[in-house]
Scaffold this active site. Structure first.
Site, PDB file in Angstrom:
ATOM      1  N   LYS A   1       7.165  36.563  -1.769  1.00  0.00           N
ATOM      2  CA  LYS A   1       5.911  35.942  -0.928  1.00  0.00           C
ATOM      3  C   LYS A   1       7.023  35.143  -0.736  1.00  0.00           C
ATOM      4  O   LYS A   1       6.485  33.511  -0.108  1.00  0.00           O
ATOM      5  CB  LYS A   1       5.047  35.644  -2.016  1.00  0.00           C
ATOM      6  CG  LYS A   1       3.922  36.766  -2.351  1.00  0.00           C
ATOM      7  CD  LYS A   1       2.617  35.573  -2.718  1.00  0.00           C
ATOM      8  CE  LYS A   1       2.694  34.526  -3.992  1.00  0.00           C
ATOM      9  NZ  LYS A   1       1.681  34.236  -4.965  1.00  0.00           N
TER      10      LYS A   1
ATOM     11  N   LYS B   1       8.031  32.127  -2.590  1.00  0.00           N
ATOM     12  CA  LYS B   1       7.201  31.163  -3.242  1.00  0.00           C
ATOM     13  C   LYS B   1       8.327  31.481  -4.234  1.00  0.00           C
ATOM     14  O   LYS B   1       8.002  32.136  -5.393  1.00  0.00           O
ATOM     15  CB  LYS B   1       6.171  32.227  -3.754  1.00  0.00           C
ATOM     16  CG  LYS B   1       4.989  30.294  -3.961  1.00  0.00           C
ATOM     17  CD  LYS B   1       2.924  30.401  -4.041  1.00  0.00           C
ATOM     18  CE  LYS B   1       3.205  29.665  -4.037  1.00  0.00           C
ATOM     19  NZ  LYS B   1       1.214  30.066  -3.131  1.00  0.00           N
TER      20      LYS B   1
HETATM   21  N1  C2G Z   1      -6.232  26.781  -4.151  1.00  0.00           N
HETATM   22  C1  C2G Z   1      -7.005  26.004  -4.420  1.00  0.00           C
HETATM   23  N2  C2G Z   1      -7.347  24.555  -3.940  1.00  0.00           N
HETATM   24  C2  C2G Z   1      -5.666  23.976  -4.192  1.00  0.00           C
HETATM   25  C3  C2G Z   1      -4.921  24.812  -4.102  1.00  0.00           C
HETATM   26  C4  C2G Z   1      -4.569  26.441  -3.929  1.00  0.00           C
HETATM   27  O1  C2G Z   1      -8.851  26.167  -4.849  1.00  0.00           O
HETATM   28  N3  C2G Z   1      -6.047  22.947  -3.789  1.00  0.00           N
HETATM   29  C5  C2G Z   1      -6.421  28.479  -4.537  1.00  0.00           C
HETATM   30  C6  C2G Z   1      -5.853  28.647  -3.389  1.00  0.00           C
HETATM   31  O2  C2G Z   1      -6.486  29.051  -2.717  1.00  0.00           O
HETATM   32  C7  C2G Z   1      -5.530  30.078  -3.610  1.00  0.00           C
HETATM   33  C8  C2G Z   1      -5.409  30.235  -6.085  1.00  0.00           C
HETATM   34  O3  C2G Z   1      -5.558  28.745  -5.602  1.00  0.00           O
HETATM   35  O4  C2G Z   1      -6.722  31.045  -4.013  1.00  0.00           O
HETATM   36  C9  C2G Z   1      -3.899  30.821  -5.462  1.00  0.00           C
HETATM   37  O5  C2G Z   1      -2.673  29.784  -5.048  1.00  0.00           O
HETATM   38  P1  C2G Z   1      -1.401  30.392  -4.776  1.00  0.00           P
HETATM   39  O6  C2G Z   1      -1.190  29.929  -6.914  1.00  0.00           O
HETATM   40  O7  C2G Z   1      -0.911  28.678  -4.231  1.00  0.00           O
HETATM   41  O8  C2G Z   1      -1.152  31.582  -4.206  1.00  0.00           O
HETATM   42  P2  C2G Z   1      -0.802  31.960  -3.521  1.00  0.00           P
HETATM   43  O9  C2G Z   1       0.520  32.008  -3.214  1.00  0.00           O
HETATM   44  O10 C2G Z   1      -1.895  31.902  -2.535  1.00  0.00           O
HETATM   45  O11 C2G Z   1      -1.071  33.521  -3.728  1.00  0.00           O
HETATM   46  O12 C2G Z   1      -2.092  38.164  -2.820  1.00  0.00           O
HETATM   47  C10 C2G Z   1      -2.993  36.981  -2.729  1.00  0.00           C
HETATM   48  C11 C2G Z   1      -1.988  35.638  -3.298  1.00  0.00           C
HETATM   49  O13 C2G Z   1      -1.276  35.875  -4.435  1.00  0.00           O
HETATM   50  C12 C2G Z   1      -2.165  34.324  -3.115  1.00  0.00           C
END
Ligand code: C2G
Length: 130
Positions: free
Chosen positions: A44, A46
């Site tokens: 990703k 990330k």
């Molecule tokens: N999230 C949120 N509010 C934030 C930050 C994140 O609601 N201020 C939510 C995101 O929308 C997501 C979840 O927390 O649904 C996880 O965010 P991340 O850890 O950044 O995950 P991501 O990189 O979006 O990975 O297959 C899907 C991916 O693995 C998602």
């Protein structure tokens, strides 16, 4: 039992994640979190500060989280929904529309993202405090 699933890296856990888990859990009776592995985070593009095991340890401490499975690929969601008997798939709405292809298998719900907080922001606060 109504089962819910959500996916993510959940690095540098913060209240945006907690609010997501709280709302996701309230959509049913059981919440599974598919936690991105370190290898999948690399795919990703990330860079997580904490390892999979550390991030899983955080999640195990959260009352809203009932089960944790590894997220290894983008393509495992349909199998996960079937194998785990999932009724509701949910993600933050920064992903709105991206997973509608699951709607023949389960309910797909996008929850409003919590504003003004992110893992990056938390890391920046931490580094500024050092
Ligand atoms: N999230 C949120 N509010 C934030 C930050 C994140 O609601 N201020 C939510 C995101 O929308 C997501 C979840 O927390 O649904 C996880 O965010 P991340 O850890 O950044 O995950 P991501 O990189 O979006 O990975 O297959 C899907 C991916 O693995 C998602």
């Amino acid at each position: 039992m109504k089962k819910v699933i959500t996916y993510g890296t959940f690095d540098t856990l913060h209240y945006g994640h907690i609010l997501l888990f709280k709302r996701a859990r309230a959509l049913g009776d059981h919440l599974t979190v598919a936690l991105s592995t370190d290898a999948f985070n690399a795919r990703k593009d990330k860079a997580a500060h904490f390892s999979y095991d550390e991030r899983a340890e955080f999640l195990r401490a959260i009352t809203y989280v009932d089960a944790i499975i590894p997220e290894n690929t983008w393509d495992q969601k349909r199998d996960d929904v079937v194998q785990h008997g999932i009724d509701v798939f949910t993600m933050g709405d920064d992903w709105a529309g991206e997973f509608d292809f699951l709607s023949d298998l389960c309910k797909v719900i996008y929850l409003p993202r919590t504003p003004r907080i992110s893992s990056t922001a938390v890391r920046n606060i931490q580094s500024a405090a050092e």
